[in-house]
Motif scaffolding. Structure first.
Motif, PDB file in Angstrom:
ATOM      1  N   TYR A 123       0.773  -1.325   0.078  1.00 24.21           N
ATOM      2  CA  TYR A 123       0.046  -0.052   0.167  1.00 24.21           C
ATOM      3  C   TYR A 123       0.958   1.249  -0.104  1.00 24.21           C
ATOM      4  O   TYR A 123       0.585   2.106  -0.746  1.00 24.21           O
ATOM      5  CB  TYR A 123      -0.794   0.104   1.252  1.00 24.21           C
ATOM      6  N   PHE A 178      -4.975  -4.556  -2.078  1.00 26.10           N
ATOM      7  CA  PHE A 178      -6.058  -5.183  -1.835  1.00 26.10           C
ATOM      8  C   PHE A 178      -6.220  -6.635  -2.147  1.00 26.10           C
ATOM      9  O   PHE A 178      -7.070  -7.422  -1.711  1.00 26.10           O
ATOM     10  CB  PHE A 178      -7.039  -4.356  -2.781  1.00 26.10           C
ATOM     11  N   ALA A 218      -5.270  -8.336   0.772  1.00 26.03           N
ATOM     12  CA  ALA A 218      -6.066  -7.981   1.615  1.00 26.03           C
ATOM     13  C   ALA A 218      -7.317  -9.062   1.716  1.00 26.03           C
ATOM     14  O   ALA A 218      -7.847  -9.421   2.629  1.00 26.03           O
ATOM     15  CB  ALA A 218      -6.408  -6.562   1.744  1.00 26.03           C
ATOM     16  N   ALA A 235      -5.318  -4.066   9.439  1.00 21.85           N
ATOM     17  CA  ALA A 235      -4.681  -3.685   8.218  1.00 21.85           C
ATOM     18  C   ALA A 235      -5.440  -3.444   7.037  1.00 21.85           C
ATOM     19  O   ALA A 235      -5.411  -2.497   6.467  1.00 21.85           O
ATOM     20  CB  ALA A 235      -3.084  -4.394   7.782  1.00 21.85           C
ATOM     21  N   VAL A 236      -6.460  -4.635   6.897  1.00 26.18           N
ATOM     22  CA  VAL A 236      -7.518  -4.524   6.001  1.00 26.18           C
ATOM     23  C   VAL A 236      -8.493  -3.468   6.132  1.00 26.18           C
ATOM     24  O   VAL A 236      -8.812  -2.697   4.883  1.00 26.18           O
ATOM     25  CB  VAL A 236      -8.024  -5.938   5.958  1.00 26.18           C
ATOM     26  N   ILE A 254      -6.775   0.088   5.281  1.00 26.04           N
ATOM     27  CA  ILE A 254      -6.484   0.517   3.875  1.00 26.04           C
ATOM     28  C   ILE A 254      -8.272   0.673   3.024  1.00 26.04           C
ATOM     29  O   ILE A 254      -8.348   1.493   2.323  1.00 26.04           O
ATOM     30  CB  ILE A 254      -5.737  -0.508   2.940  1.00 26.04           C
ATOM     31  N   THR A 255      -8.987  -0.304   3.558  1.00 26.29           N
ATOM     32  CA  THR A 255     -10.233  -0.252   2.832  1.00 26.29           C
ATOM     33  C   THR A 255     -10.975   1.117   3.205  1.00 26.29           C
ATOM     34  O   THR A 255     -11.505   1.873   2.427  1.00 26.29           O
ATOM     35  CB  THR A 255     -11.132  -1.310   3.156  1.00 26.29           C
ATOM     36  N   THR A 289      -9.863   3.880   4.192  1.00 23.20           N
ATOM     37  CA  THR A 289      -9.002   4.933   3.511  1.00 23.20           C
ATOM     38  C   THR A 289      -9.341   5.000   2.040  1.00 23.20           C
ATOM     39  O   THR A 289      -9.714   6.321   1.528  1.00 23.20           O
ATOM     40  CB  THR A 289      -7.426   4.585   3.638  1.00 23.20           C
ATOM     41  N   GLY A 290      -9.624   4.003   1.153  1.00 23.98           N
ATOM     42  CA  GLY A 290     -10.086   3.897  -0.042  1.00 23.98           C
ATOM     43  C   GLY A 290     -11.592   4.582  -0.111  1.00 23.98           C
ATOM     44  O   GLY A 290     -11.834   5.542  -0.838  1.00 23.98           O
ATOM     45  N   LEU A 291     -12.360   4.224   0.832  1.00 23.25           N
ATOM     46  CA  LEU A 291     -13.728   4.647   0.869  1.00 23.25           C
ATOM     47  C   LEU A 291     -13.817   5.996   1.047  1.00 23.25           C
ATOM     48  O   LEU A 291     -14.652   6.685   0.440  1.00 23.25           O
ATOM     49  CB  LEU A 291     -14.439   3.788   1.898  1.00 23.25           C
ATOM     50  N   PHE A 336      -3.350   4.141   8.530  1.00 20.65           N
ATOM     51  CA  PHE A 336      -3.491   4.439   7.220  1.00 20.65           C
ATOM     52  C   PHE A 336      -4.343   5.567   6.894  1.00 20.65           C
ATOM     53  O   PHE A 336      -4.014   6.415   5.710  1.00 20.65           O
ATOM     54  CB  PHE A 336      -4.038   3.080   6.512  1.00 20.65           C
TER      55      PHE A 336
END
Lengths: 304, 280
Positions: A257, A266, A269, B113-114, B117-118, B120-122, B221
């Motif tokens: 990332y 992802f 992930a 961690a998942v 990042i998710t 953050t993306g959203l 993140f």
């Protein structure tokens, strides 16, 4: 009784009484109900469903080839192995500890039990970062055993033993805290009976106790494993982030990332998200059996 | 033999007390107590003024404010919506209720961690949710609001899962009695149901708060990690460690540990209160 009510009916002129609104007393009007369900679902969608869908959407956004390349990359494969290894060591150790702690706490009455219960829960209230830090303080270069470890050419911090230790710490209470209430509810009469009838301690454990708590045990192991494979903070402190060597799956996601390889991040992930979904399904399936065993124990306890 | 002679309150025919308790204590000491004591002992390397300087430097104080403020806010939001979700799951039947019920635990099962990042993306300006907020001038990702969002996510199951069993056990006679005596639905909720739920609700709130305080993985993140603005306390510990300032990192860790222990005691007290209310 019937005669009395007939006389009452005869004396008191019959007046229709509206039946009590039982449903209205214990539930909300339809529009309130719809509003409540609606608001709850919107909140859960924003915070649960949308993120879950987004993980898989982002993972497959650039197609199968990118996905496959990301999850079969040598660094990713070694991260998968390390994650599996750490969980394979941490979960059984915590399982043995959980069983021992539950046996001592649920089957015996001793001084200091409540203190012990609090201490077992302690790792849950410690920040994962601090969980990593304390092992650096003990085994790191400037740590208590740092000099000794270097002299004897052992490595704990920035190596696999440190990762395993940090994983054990954060998953420490899971099995114990599932087993203790279950075994407490079941009491010790059955085990006492087995012992009086001449069974050895181990026979009693394997043939009487274990069958009684197997679902609770499995439940604890499922939760313990999910956390062990997904731990990030504690492992991040002790790992040193050496690619292909001390990177677990969650750490590998972070590296990808931060290198702006979003699709790959992802994709990896999504593996962990699938693990989470499997965990939830297993948890849901096992949860009912645990409840059954628990209510059974309570029923027999009440009748005894 | 020593353990069973000194600690047992009454004689029992069951064997294995020494082995089980001995193993438990040994493992507890090796994994938890000795390493944790290292944090407290290592801070003694600092003099008292040095310790105070470290834990009250402006950057550290700014991180306390953010971590505490956002955790408190997230726990409050979770208390309100957690109560609502628990209510809807127990009292109402709707399409997909079982799936929703199972998915409530997702934040427990999904690695941080998942989640990081998710989310953050959203919530990024071009993300699925962020793009609707950006025209309104609301920035979530890489601001303190993002910290709050991540904390809300990871604390979500606590209140639901502490309130739900109490609601399930609640006898409907109480509400029927209230209604018979002329209480409106709202009155019977605020005067009858809510007081019964209060201890569990507070326990869930405290658990969510404690979890948010220590959270690291999902936040770093989305936070952007700007010093003084969106830097959480656990991140400062890591920053100091990376600068090989072990004493400084340990000092901040000790402050956090003391707070967690206070919270742990409060949670234990609240749980005892809940059990007492339940008559168990």
């Amino acid at each position: 009784m019937q005669a009395v009510s007939q006389t009452v009916n005869a004396v008191v002129p019959h007046r229709p009484i509206a039946p009590p609104d039982v449903a209205g007393a214990t539930t909300e009007p339809a529009w309130v109900r719809r509003l409540l369900i609606g608001v709850a679902l919107v909140f859960l969608s924003l915070f649960l469903f949308v993120p879950l869908v987004a993980v898989f959407f982002e993972a497959f956004k650039k197609g199968w080839d990118v996905y496959l390349a990301a999850v079969t990359d040598p660094d990713a494969v070694s991260a998968i192995w390390l994650t599996l290894t750490a969980a394979a060591i941490a979960v059984p150790l915590n399982l043995v500890f959980g069983v021992a702690a539950a046996w001592a706490i649920a089957k015996f009455d001793f001084h200091g039990k409540s203190v012990l219960l609090t201490l077992i829960d302690l790792p849950f209230s410690v920040s994962p970062v601090i969980a990593g830090l304390i092992y650096v303080l003990v085994f790191g270069l400037q740590g208590w055993f740092g000099a000794w470890l270097i002299d004897n050419d052992h490595k704990v911090i920035f190596a696999i033993p440190g990762i395993v230790l940090a994983t054990i710490f954060v998953t420490f209470p899971f099995v114990a805290r599932e087993l203790i209430p279950l075994m407490q509810a079941q009491g010790q009469e059955q085990e006492e009976a087995a012992c009086v009838l001449g069974a050895s301690g181990w026979q009693t454990f394997w043939k009487v106790t274990l069958p009684n708590v197997k679902w609770g045990l499995l439940y604890g192991v499922i939760l313990c494993n999910a956390r062990a494979m997904g731990e990030f903070g504690a492992v991040s402190v002790v790992s040193g982030h050496i690619r292909g060597q001390t990177n677990t799956l969650p750490l590998h996601i972070e590296i990808l990332y931060n290198e702006y390889q979003f699709a790959a991040a992802f994709a990896v992930a999504s593996l962990l998200a699938s693990l989470a979904l499997v965990t939830l399904v297993l948890k849901y399936a096992v949860e009912r059996r645990v409840q059954q065993q628990l209510s059974q124990a309570k029923d027999t306890g009440a009748s005894a | 033999m020593f353990l069973s002679k000194t600690l047992l309150r009454r004689h029992t025919v069951l064997p294995g007390f020494d082995l089980a308790l001995g193993l438990t204590l040994l493992y507890l000491c090796l994994i938890v107590l000795i390493p944790l004591s290292a944090a407290f002992l290592r801070t003694t390397e600092l003099s008292w003024p040095q310790f105070v300087d470290t834990v009250t430097s402006p950057r550290v104080v700014a991180s306390y404010k953010l971590t505490f403020g956002a955790s408190l806010l997230a726990a409050l939001v979770n208390a309100c919506f957690g109560l609502l979700v628990a209510w809807v799951l127990v009292r109402h039947d709707f399409f997909g209720r079982r799936v929703v019920d199972a998915l409530v635990d997702l934040p427990f099962a999904l690695p941080t961690a998942v989640a990081g990042i998710t989310l953050t993306g959203l919530y990024a300006a071009n993300g699925w949710i962020g793009q609707w907020l950006a025209p309104l001038g609301i920035k979530v990702a890489f601001t303190p609001v993002g910290v709050f969002v991540a904390m809300t996510f990871i604390g979500l199951p606590f209140v639901v899962r502490t309130v739900q069993p109490i609601l399930e056990d609640m006898a409907s006679e109480l509400e029927e009695a209230a209604a018979t005596l002329g209480a409106s639905r709202w009155q019977s909720f605020t005067k009858v149901i809510f007081p019964i739920l209060t201890p569990a609700l507070l326990t869930g709130f405290a658990l969510a708060f404690a979890r948010a305080l220590g959270e690291y993985g999902s936040i770093i993140f989305i936070a952007g990690n700007m010093p003084m603005i969106s830097e959480i306390t656990p991140l400062l510990i890591i920053t100091k460690l990376e600068q090989h300032d072990h004493a400084g990192a340990t000092a901040i860790a000790v402050v956090m540990l003391v707070m967690s222990f206070v919270l742990l005691l409060a949670i234990n007290g609240l749980q005892a209160w809940t059990r007492k209310r339940q008559g168990k």
